[in-house]
Design a protein around this motif. Sequence first.
Motif, PDB file in Angstrom:
ATOM      1  N   VAL A  11       0.844  -1.197   0.000  1.00  0.00           N
ATOM      2  CA  VAL A  11       0.000   0.000   0.000  1.00  0.00           C
ATOM      3  C   VAL A  11       0.879   1.246   0.000  1.00  0.00           C
ATOM      4  O   VAL A  11       0.624   2.200  -0.732  1.00  0.00           O
ATOM      5  CB  VAL A  11      -0.968   0.001   1.206  1.00  0.00           C
ATOM      6  CG1 VAL A  11      -1.660   1.344   1.357  1.00  0.00           C
ATOM      7  CG2 VAL A  11      -1.994  -1.115   1.072  1.00  0.00           C
ATOM      8  N   TRP A  12       1.940   1.226   0.810  1.00  0.00           N
ATOM      9  CA  TRP A  12       2.833   2.386   0.871  1.00  0.00           C
ATOM     10  C   TRP A  12       3.494   2.639  -0.488  1.00  0.00           C
ATOM     11  O   TRP A  12       3.607   3.788  -0.915  1.00  0.00           O
ATOM     12  CB  TRP A  12       3.883   2.203   1.959  1.00  0.00           C
ATOM     13  CG  TRP A  12       4.743   3.418   2.089  1.00  0.00           C
ATOM     14  CD1 TRP A  12       6.053   3.545   1.734  1.00  0.00           C
ATOM     15  CD2 TRP A  12       4.355   4.691   2.603  1.00  0.00           C
ATOM     16  NE1 TRP A  12       6.492   4.810   1.986  1.00  0.00           N
ATOM     17  CE2 TRP A  12       5.463   5.548   2.518  1.00  0.00           C
ATOM     18  CE3 TRP A  12       3.157   5.197   3.109  1.00  0.00           C
ATOM     19  CZ2 TRP A  12       5.423   6.872   2.932  1.00  0.00           C
ATOM     20  CZ3 TRP A  12       3.128   6.515   3.528  1.00  0.00           C
ATOM     21  CH2 TRP A  12       4.240   7.332   3.436  1.00  0.00           C
ATOM     22  N   HIS A  16       0.344   6.778  -3.937  1.00  0.00           N
ATOM     23  CA  HIS A  16      -0.104   7.884  -4.774  1.00  0.00           C
ATOM     24  C   HIS A  16      -1.338   7.523  -5.612  1.00  0.00           C
ATOM     25  O   HIS A  16      -1.896   8.389  -6.267  1.00  0.00           O
ATOM     26  CB  HIS A  16       1.034   8.360  -5.680  1.00  0.00           C
ATOM     27  CG  HIS A  16       2.211   8.841  -4.878  1.00  0.00           C
ATOM     28  ND1 HIS A  16       2.152   9.963  -4.082  1.00  0.00           N
ATOM     29  CD2 HIS A  16       3.445   8.338  -4.714  1.00  0.00           C
ATOM     30  CE1 HIS A  16       3.316  10.136  -3.478  1.00  0.00           C
ATOM     31  NE2 HIS A  16       4.111   9.156  -3.833  1.00  0.00           N
ATOM     32  N   THR A  17      -1.770   6.270  -5.552  1.00  0.00           N
ATOM     33  CA  THR A  17      -2.973   5.871  -6.282  1.00  0.00           C
ATOM     34  C   THR A  17      -4.207   6.272  -5.473  1.00  0.00           C
ATOM     35  O   THR A  17      -4.150   6.352  -4.241  1.00  0.00           O
ATOM     36  CB  THR A  17      -3.005   4.353  -6.537  1.00  0.00           C
ATOM     37  OG1 THR A  17      -3.135   3.681  -5.278  1.00  0.00           O
ATOM     38  CG2 THR A  17      -1.759   3.874  -7.266  1.00  0.00           C
ATOM     39  N   PRO A  18      -5.309   6.522  -6.145  1.00  0.00           N
ATOM     40  CA  PRO A  18      -6.535   6.902  -5.406  1.00  0.00           C
ATOM     41  C   PRO A  18      -6.966   5.838  -4.394  1.00  0.00           C
ATOM     42  O   PRO A  18      -7.404   6.173  -3.294  1.00  0.00           O
ATOM     43  CB  PRO A  18      -7.590   7.058  -6.502  1.00  0.00           C
ATOM     44  CG  PRO A  18      -6.822   7.312  -7.752  1.00  0.00           C
ATOM     45  CD  PRO A  18      -5.515   6.583  -7.591  1.00  0.00           C
ATOM     46  N   GLU A  19      -6.816   4.571  -4.748  1.00  0.00           N
ATOM     47  CA  GLU A  19      -7.237   3.493  -3.847  1.00  0.00           C
ATOM     48  C   GLU A  19      -6.391   3.466  -2.586  1.00  0.00           C
ATOM     49  O   GLU A  19      -6.913   3.312  -1.484  1.00  0.00           O
ATOM     50  CB  GLU A  19      -7.168   2.139  -4.560  1.00  0.00           C
ATOM     51  CG  GLU A  19      -8.080   2.010  -5.754  1.00  0.00           C
ATOM     52  CD  GLU A  19      -7.498   2.624  -7.031  1.00  0.00           C
ATOM     53  OE1 GLU A  19      -8.289   2.875  -7.949  1.00  0.00           O
ATOM     54  OE2 GLU A  19      -6.274   2.870  -7.109  1.00  0.00           O
ATOM     55  N   ALA A  20      -5.081   3.614  -2.751  1.00  0.00           N
ATOM     56  CA  ALA A  20      -4.194   3.598  -1.590  1.00  0.00           C
ATOM     57  C   ALA A  20      -4.428   4.827  -0.715  1.00  0.00           C
ATOM     58  O   ALA A  20      -4.446   4.725   0.518  1.00  0.00           O
ATOM     59  CB  ALA A  20      -2.742   3.523  -2.027  1.00  0.00           C
ATOM     60  N   LYS A  21      -4.616   5.985  -1.339  1.00  0.00           N
ATOM     61  CA  LYS A  21      -4.895   7.194  -0.571  1.00  0.00           C
ATOM     62  C   LYS A  21      -6.159   7.010   0.268  1.00  0.00           C
ATOM     63  O   LYS A  21      -6.209   7.395   1.437  1.00  0.00           O
ATOM     64  CB  LYS A  21      -5.049   8.404  -1.495  1.00  0.00           C
ATOM     65  CG  LYS A  21      -3.742   8.899  -2.060  1.00  0.00           C
ATOM     66  CD  LYS A  21      -3.978  10.079  -2.985  1.00  0.00           C
ATOM     67  CE  LYS A  21      -2.663  10.536  -3.604  1.00  0.00           C
ATOM     68  NZ  LYS A  21      -2.867  11.664  -4.525  1.00  0.00           N
ATOM     69  N   GLN A  22      -7.161   6.403  -0.343  1.00  0.00           N
ATOM     70  CA  GLN A  22      -8.413   6.179   0.369  1.00  0.00           C
ATOM     71  C   GLN A  22      -8.210   5.208   1.535  1.00  0.00           C
ATOM     72  O   GLN A  22      -8.716   5.435   2.639  1.00  0.00           O
ATOM     73  CB  GLN A  22      -9.462   5.640  -0.595  1.00  0.00           C
ATOM     74  CG  GLN A  22     -10.823   5.515   0.036  1.00  0.00           C
ATOM     75  CD  GLN A  22     -11.829   4.972  -0.939  1.00  0.00           C
ATOM     76  OE1 GLN A  22     -11.570   3.981  -1.607  1.00  0.00           O
ATOM     77  NE2 GLN A  22     -12.971   5.625  -1.030  1.00  0.00           N
ATOM     78  N   LEU A  23      -7.480   4.138   1.303  1.00  0.00           N
ATOM     79  CA  LEU A  23      -7.218   3.161   2.357  1.00  0.00           C
ATOM     80  C   LEU A  23      -6.426   3.790   3.496  1.00  0.00           C
ATOM     81  O   LEU A  23      -6.708   3.545   4.676  1.00  0.00           O
ATOM     82  CB  LEU A  23      -6.478   1.947   1.785  1.00  0.00           C
ATOM     83  CG  LEU A  23      -6.231   0.783   2.723  1.00  0.00           C
ATOM     84  CD1 LEU A  23      -7.541   0.244   3.281  1.00  0.00           C
ATOM     85  CD2 LEU A  23      -5.456  -0.313   1.999  1.00  0.00           C
ATOM     86  N   ILE A  24      -5.464   4.628   3.176  1.00  0.00           N
ATOM     87  CA  ILE A  24      -4.676   5.312   4.197  1.00  0.00           C
ATOM     88  C   ILE A  24      -5.556   6.277   4.994  1.00  0.00           C
ATOM     89  O   ILE A  24      -5.488   6.323   6.222  1.00  0.00           O
ATOM     90  CB  ILE A  24      -3.457   6.021   3.561  1.00  0.00           C
ATOM     91  CG1 ILE A  24      -2.458   4.969   3.052  1.00  0.00           C
ATOM     92  CG2 ILE A  24      -2.798   6.971   4.551  1.00  0.00           C
ATOM     93  CD1 ILE A  24      -1.384   5.517   2.122  1.00  0.00           C
ATOM     94  N   LYS A  25      -6.408   7.029   4.311  1.00  0.00           N
ATOM     95  CA  LYS A  25      -7.326   7.938   5.008  1.00  0.00           C
ATOM     96  C   LYS A  25      -8.283   7.156   5.914  1.00  0.00           C
ATOM     97  O   LYS A  25      -8.550   7.560   7.050  1.00  0.00           O
ATOM     98  CB  LYS A  25      -8.130   8.775   4.010  1.00  0.00           C
ATOM     99  CG  LYS A  25      -7.339   9.859   3.333  1.00  0.00           C
ATOM    100  CD  LYS A  25      -8.235  10.587   2.340  1.00  0.00           C
ATOM    101  CE  LYS A  25      -7.494  11.674   1.594  1.00  0.00           C
ATOM    102  NZ  LYS A  25      -8.407  12.357   0.628  1.00  0.00           N
TER     103      LYS A  25
END
Length: 166
Positions: A11-12, A16-25
């Motif tokens: 994930v790290w 920068h992908t939208p999916e990873a950003k969402q998961l991090i948020k």
Amino acid sequence: MTSLAARAEHVWQRRHTPEAKQLIKYTMVSVISTVASFGVLAIVYGLHIIKGEIEATVFANVVATVPSYFLNRMWVWGKGGRSHVMKEIVPFWVMSAIGITVSIGGAAVARHIGTTHHLSHPQETGVLLLANLISFGLFWVLKYMLYNRLFHVHPVEELDELVEAV
């Protein structure tokens, strides 16, 4: 099965992908909710404001659920305007109620451990906090998938690929 560390690294790397950003948020909102729940639980139970483990657990988790809803809806899924009662609010609170129900079970176990082992009140508070953490940890991924469907942002398959990738 992929280790948690390998998944976190994946994930790290894709942060920068939208999916990873969402998961991090989503993860950050979960941390904020956990801190809020822990803080309220430590205060109301630890300071004897609410004497029962179950009552204190329910109160703390309901209090933490309110900011969780708004943070998830607005920040994680980028939704604005009025919430749709049947498509957003009711499913969110149903899932929260299930989590709170499981946390009630955790509180009952914590109470049993405290009574059986004659723990001091500070020790009981620690066991109760741990039980609360474990209870809600069980629902983390399930709630993420449900909320993603509620707020219709990314197809679940994209998220599955992100979370399951090696």
